[in-house]
Design a protein around this motif. Structure first.
Motif, PDB file in Angstrom:
ATOM      1  N   ASP A   1      17.734   2.945   4.178  1.00  0.00           N
ATOM      2  CA  ASP A   1      16.808   2.772   5.303  1.00  0.00           C
ATOM      3  C   ASP A   1      15.372   2.531   4.850  1.00  0.00           C
ATOM      4  O   ASP A   1      14.484   2.383   5.683  1.00  0.00           O
ATOM      5  N   GLU A   2      15.145   2.502   3.562  1.00  0.00           N
ATOM      6  CA  GLU A   2      13.784   2.340   3.037  1.00  0.00           C
ATOM      7  C   GLU A   2      13.570   0.927   2.520  1.00  0.00           C
ATOM      8  O   GLU A   2      14.470   0.308   1.947  1.00  0.00           O
ATOM      9  N   TRP A   3      12.348   0.435   2.725  1.00  0.00           N
ATOM     10  CA  TRP A   3      11.932  -0.847   2.195  1.00  0.00           C
ATOM     11  C   TRP A   3      10.896  -0.591   1.108  1.00  0.00           C
ATOM     12  O   TRP A   3       9.987   0.225   1.276  1.00  0.00           O
ATOM     13  N   ILE A   4      11.062  -1.285  -0.018  1.00  0.00           N
ATOM     14  CA  ILE A   4      10.267  -0.982  -1.211  1.00  0.00           C
ATOM     15  C   ILE A   4       9.566  -2.243  -1.692  1.00  0.00           C
ATOM     16  O   ILE A   4      10.165  -3.330  -1.734  1.00  0.00           O
TER      17      ILE A   4
ATOM     18  N   GLN B   1       0.823  -1.208   0.000  1.00  0.00           N
ATOM     19  CA  GLN B   1       0.000   0.000   0.000  1.00  0.00           C
ATOM     20  C   GLN B   1       0.859   1.261   0.000  1.00  0.00           C
ATOM     21  O   GLN B   1       0.591   2.219  -0.729  1.00  0.00           O
ATOM     22  N   LEU B   2       1.898   1.250   0.829  1.00  0.00           N
ATOM     23  CA  LEU B   2       2.727   2.439   0.982  1.00  0.00           C
ATOM     24  C   LEU B   2       3.756   2.602  -0.146  1.00  0.00           C
ATOM     25  O   LEU B   2       4.309   3.682  -0.318  1.00  0.00           O
TER      26      LEU B   2
ATOM     27  N   ASN C   1      10.146   3.407   5.795  1.00  0.00           N
ATOM     28  CA  ASN C   1      11.206   2.974   6.706  1.00  0.00           C
ATOM     29  C   ASN C   1      10.578   2.214   7.884  1.00  0.00           C
ATOM     30  O   ASN C   1       9.349   2.106   7.990  1.00  0.00           O
ATOM     31  N   LEU C   2      11.409   1.704   8.764  1.00  0.00           N
ATOM     32  CA  LEU C   2      10.910   0.891   9.876  1.00  0.00           C
ATOM     33  C   LEU C   2       9.994   1.680  10.802  1.00  0.00           C
ATOM     34  O   LEU C   2       8.974   1.159  11.270  1.00  0.00           O
ATOM     35  N   ASP C   3      10.320   2.948  11.055  1.00  0.00           N
ATOM     36  CA  ASP C   3       9.511   3.756  11.965  1.00  0.00           C
ATOM     37  C   ASP C   3       8.090   3.941  11.430  1.00  0.00           C
ATOM     38  O   ASP C   3       7.128   3.919  12.201  1.00  0.00           O
ATOM     39  N   ARG C   4       7.968   4.108  10.148  1.00  0.00           N
ATOM     40  CA  ARG C   4       6.641   4.278   9.549  1.00  0.00           C
ATOM     41  C   ARG C   4       5.885   2.950   9.502  1.00  0.00           C
ATOM     42  O   ARG C   4       4.690   2.893   9.788  1.00  0.00           O
TER      43      ARG C   4
END
Length: 270
Positions: free
Chosen positions: A262-265, A215-216, A220-223
């Motif tokens: 730091d981002e996951w895609i 969806q996003l 990153n992990l915090d989100r």
């Protein structure tokens, strides 16, 4: 509750967020005793274990080397002049630096003692060096932090690995387990039901991770932790982030997500 005089539990007085009521140590055997997970360095607990084992306490087995499970091993071993069995972790994070085993385990290594037969089962996941111990006489499985009562365990990379954790859980179903003696909490009298629940819970959480990142598109992990663990108290989100990262690493290996710093895609090719 299943009664078993071969396996006796002694809980250390170290309650907390990660330890629940405290870390469980186990005395296995009657006349030839193996101490499993001596726990933290707390004089009261160490004295209690030595008094209960007496001159029948002949060796120490360690499930893994996190700081609430193994540090008392050196003190007890030095005092009683007995050997310590256990393995080093692949990564040093949060490990007991005092741990120096005399012997290491191989997967499915079997030990025949005077009044107990113990199988060491390599169960990486919570920790790379984690072993569970199957007591053949009673069908008891001492699980350390692989399975706990009343709570799921944290799988924290790099030493923790979600892919290996689920694989290790499935592996345990090959044994005729009568009950689980966990590192924290009470005995679990329906072992296969408990194992299935943990596997399903982890896989459902993984589905939620994949749904949210789909969806996003990227996060990153915090989100991600806010949406993936919206059913968990926000005070526990810093802890949940470790298991979230472990899920993402597993999904990355399966080519369902990609990582960019730091981002996951979300991976369109999945």
């Amino acid at each position: 509750m299943i009664k078993d005089n071969i396996v006796r539990k002694v809980t250390a007085p170290n309650p907390g967020v990660f330890t629940g009521d405290g870390t469980n140590s186990y005395l296995v055997g009657l006349n030839d005793i193996t101490l499993v997970d001596p726990g933290p360095v707390i004089s009261e607990h160490i004295d209690n274990l030595i008094n209960l084992g007496g001159n029948k306490l002949n060796r120490i087995f360690v499930t893994h080397t996190h700081n609430d499970h193994s540090p008392a091993a050196k003190i007890i071993a030095d005092k009683l002049k007995i050997p310590v069995y256990g393995n080093y972790a692949k990564f040093s994070n949060y490990q007991d630096t005092s741990f120096k085993p005399d012997f290491s385990f191989d997967d499915e290594m079997e030990f025949d003692f005077e009044d107990s037969n113990i199988v060491a089962i390599h169960t990486p996941g919570h920790a790379s060096n984690h072993f569970c111990f199957y007591i053949k006489q009673s069908g008891c499985l001492i699980t350390g932090d692989h399975i706990m009562s009343g709570s799921t365990v944290v799988i924290g990379p790099p030493d923790g690995n979600m892919h290996e954790y689920i694989k290790s859980l499935k592996k345990l179903k090959e044994y005729k387990i009568q009950y689980i003696a966990p590192g924290h909490g009470s005995n679990i009298d329906e072992p296969n039901k408990a194992i299935d629940w943990i596997i399903n819970h982890r896989l459902k959480r993984e589905e939620k991770v994949l749904d949210k990142i789909t969806q996003l598109k990227h996060a990153n992990l915090d989100r991600l932790v806010k949406s993936v663990y919206d059913d968990v108290d926000v005070a526990l989100h810093p802890i949940a982030k470790a298991s979230l990262e472990a899920h993402l690493i597993k999904l990355e290996l399966e080519k369902k997500v990609l990582r960019n710093k730091d981002e996951w895609i979300y991976s369109e090719g999945s």
